[in-house]
Design an enzyme around this catalytic site. Structure first.
Site, mmCIF file in Angstrom:
data_model
loop_
_atom_site.group_PDB
_atom_site.id
_atom_site.type_symbol
_atom_site.label_atom_id
_atom_site.label_comp_id
_atom_site.label_asym_id
_atom_site.label_seq_id
_atom_site.Cartn_x
_atom_site.Cartn_y
_atom_site.Cartn_z
ATOM 1 N N ASP A 50 0.926 -1.209 0.129
ATOM 2 C CA ASP A 50 0.228 -0.020 -0.078
ATOM 3 C C ASP A 50 0.756 1.141 0.003
ATOM 4 O O ASP A 50 2.172 1.207 0.129
ATOM 5 C CB ASP A 50 -0.915 -0.096 0.984
ATOM 6 C CG ASP A 50 -0.285 0.174 2.616
ATOM 7 O OD1 ASP A 50 0.976 -0.172 2.635
ATOM 8 O OD2 ASP A 50 -0.827 0.661 3.483
ATOM 9 N N GLU A 110 3.626 1.572 2.430
ATOM 10 C CA GLU A 110 4.664 0.618 2.314
ATOM 11 C C GLU A 110 4.513 -0.491 3.292
ATOM 12 O O GLU A 110 5.699 -0.765 3.636
ATOM 13 C CB GLU A 110 5.909 1.204 2.047
ATOM 14 C CG GLU A 110 5.986 2.397 1.271
ATOM 15 C CD GLU A 110 7.381 2.918 1.076
ATOM 16 O OE1 GLU A 110 7.559 3.101 -0.126
ATOM 17 O OE2 GLU A 110 7.767 3.584 1.847
#
Length: 576
Positions: free
Chosen positions: A197, A200
């Site tokens: 995402d 991270e």
């Protein structure tokens, strides 16, 4: 004392409370705008004052080299920052054209840099960050991240469309289109595969990523037609992605679930950022595309903001007070603090909503958004309120003051020099984490512009309907039901070495080492990834190691699992 307090102290004594609040927001916008603009330009190579060593057009995340080291360029951050510059250029800031052109050139080069995620044609566009000299970052990281290509395509198409309207066709077709086409083709190929995402941290499907992929494909189809290329594949997959986007909505909780994995509540700034970065005023208050004034986006915003009440001691304590917000309430990064960019995003969504209602001449209150509106008028009921009504005036005035309140609380925690870090310490109120975060500056600019009534270019969200039949076909999907499978493998590695998995289904890259799925090492020596795999299916797979371009396979035989009909499960393995 915050920046706006310093600027407007004399004004506050002369005004009523309501006017003082507005004056505080006005003063903050006036003082911070030029600082934020300068902060962005200082972080762009090669001549930015804080971007020494950066190649031409490279946008650094931050000049900070320790605690944390952000002296890299992230595809996502750079695209979002560049989009802010493109919007300013379209509004008349002609001096920014050379900066934007340099960014375009840097992305031409960056796309073709081989990296741990792959090459130009084998998944490398999903690599999240690079060194600022346009070389690959080869350390362990949460990769791939599939929002970057979509965001870059959106930025470049927005720029390209403006140039086409000015008659500059050759630069668009010869320079911009090849970069855009590569990104769009990546989205087509990988939209239905998981990745990390925008924070991270979680490898799964992500609301922000899916929404940006949909926007890119929809915008890309029109752009492809404009340059004489085929658009059919982009349109087909845009419909499929739009269908998948609806699956994130949590009707019981009244919010969009940020990630399909991760083990958290799913209440996350991811979703607010989605709303503002897919804003299309021509779509009105459409909930299918999560427009800022849609009932779903407003309900989601209230749930998100309320999740931070009582979490940070520096925040006001009233039940509906504007407050500083963070990424998500379970955050532990740097001890879990509020962020500038997430709080700016709250204000920006509200300004976008107000701008849309003004254009429509009315606002709708539904059962989904009722709790949001009751914050401003406890007696309000579901219905449509024309701009000529007292209810409309009451609600929009209160919402504008509320939006300004988020800027005012940010002003209180902005240092006198106007510098914006990544975070604000939740206890002391001091700036913390990376200094001069480029994304923080860009988020200030876009929120301020929205407050002033700026409207970004339309991307084609108006009038869209969700297909009656949804498909995950095309680009690596196989269709049908899926289950979330978490793969954990115990594996010790050397510096620069990473663990991947590939296997017998499209979601595991069909035994392709080039397109293998990266695992994360957050709990090293356990490497993990969550993948949506076909239900009721026997699947063979293996882990591989990649180090400096060399691939090492596990020993035989192939591993095998049979997925369940529904739900999720975890498979624990040890490298062999």
């Amino acid at each position: 004392m915050g920046l706006a307090s310093t600027v407007s102290l004399a004004l506050l004594g002369l005004c009523s409370l309501a006017r003082a609040q507005t004056s505080a927001a006005d003063a903050y916008v006036s003082a911070e705008s030029p600082i934020a603009q300068a902060g962005i330009l200082a972080n762009i190579g090669p001549s930015g004052s804080k971007s020494h060593g950066a190649a031409s057009g490279v946008i650094i995340a931050s000049p900070s080299t320790s605690n944390p080291d952000y002296l890299y360029t992230w595809t996502r951050d750079a695209a979002l920052v560049s989009r802010a510059l493109v919007d300013e250029f379209i509004e008349g800031e002609s001096s920014l054209q050379s900066v934007i052109d340099s960014y375009v050139s840097s992305q031409q080069k960056l796309q073709r840099v081989d990296n741990p995620s792959g090459s130009y044609t084998s998944g490398g566009l999903g690599e999240p960050k690079f060194n600022i000299d346009l070389t690959a970052f080869t350390g362990a990281w949460g990769r791939p991240q599939r929002d970057g290509p979509a965001l870059r395509a959106i930025t470049l198409i927005t720029y390209g469309n403006h140039l086409l309207s000015s008659g500059n066709t050759s630069y668009v077709t010869d320079t911009i289109w090849p970069v855009v086409k590569a990104d769009l083709d990546y989205v087509v190929s990988y939209w239905n595969q998981t990745g990390f995402d925008l924070w991270e941290e979680v490898s799964s499907s992500s609301f922000f990523t899916t929404a940006e992929q949909h926007t890119a494909l929809r915008l890309g189809a029109t752009f492809a037609t404009a340059v004489g290329a085929s658009a059919s594949t982009y349109l087909t997959q845009a419909d499929n992605v739009l269908c998948f986007l609806q699956s994130y909505w949590n009707s019981n909780g009244g919010y969009a679930t940020a990630n399909t994995g991760g083990g958290r509540s799913g209440i996350d700034a991811n979703t607010v950022l989605t709303s503002i970065h897919t804003f299309d005023i021509e779509a009105g208050c459409d909930s299918v595309t999560f427009q800022p004034c849609s009932d779903r986006a407003l309900s989601n915003l209230k749930v998100y903001v309320d999740s931070f009440r009582g979490l940070y001691s520096i925040n006001p304590t009233g039940a509906t007070d504007p407050i500083l917000t963070g990424r998500y309430k379970e955050d532990v990064y740097y001890n879990g603090n509020p962020w500038y960019l997430t709080t700016f995003a709250v204000a920006e969504q509200l300004y976008d909503a107000l701008n849309t209602w003004d254009k429509l001449g009315s606002l709708d209150v539904t059962s989904t958004s009722l709790a949001f509106f009751k914050q401003f008028d406890s007696s309000i009921t579901a219905g449509t309120y024309a701009s000529s009504t007292s209810e409309y005036a009451t609600l929009t005035s209160a919402i504008r003051n509320w939006a300004d309140g988020f800027l005012e609380v940010l002003a209180d925690f902005t240092p006198a020099d106007g510098g914006l870090t990544e975070q604000i310490d939740k206890s002391s109120g001091n700036p913390t984490s990376a200094a001069d975060l480029t994304w923080s500056y860009a988020s200030a600019i876009t929120a301020f512009k929205a407050r002033g009534g700026a409207i970004p270019a339309s991307w084609g969200a108006a009038g869209l309907t969700v297909p009656a039949t949804c498909s995950t076909g095309g680009g690596g999907g196989s269709g049908g039901d899926t289950v979330a499978v978490t793969l954990n493998v115990q594996a010790t590695t050397v510096y620069g070495e990473n663990i991947y998995v590939t296997g017998s289904v499209n979601q595991l890259a069909n035994w392709s080492p080039d397109n293998a799925i990266a695992l994360n090492a957050d709990n090293y020596p356990t490497w993990s990834v969550t993948v949506n795999l076909p239900a009721n299916t026997q699947i063979e797979y293996k882990y591989i190691r990649k180090n400096n371009g060399q691939v090492t396979w596990e020993s035989d035989p192939n591993r095998s699992i049979t997925t369940s009909a529904s739900g999720s499960f975890t498979q624990n393995d040890t490298w062999r």
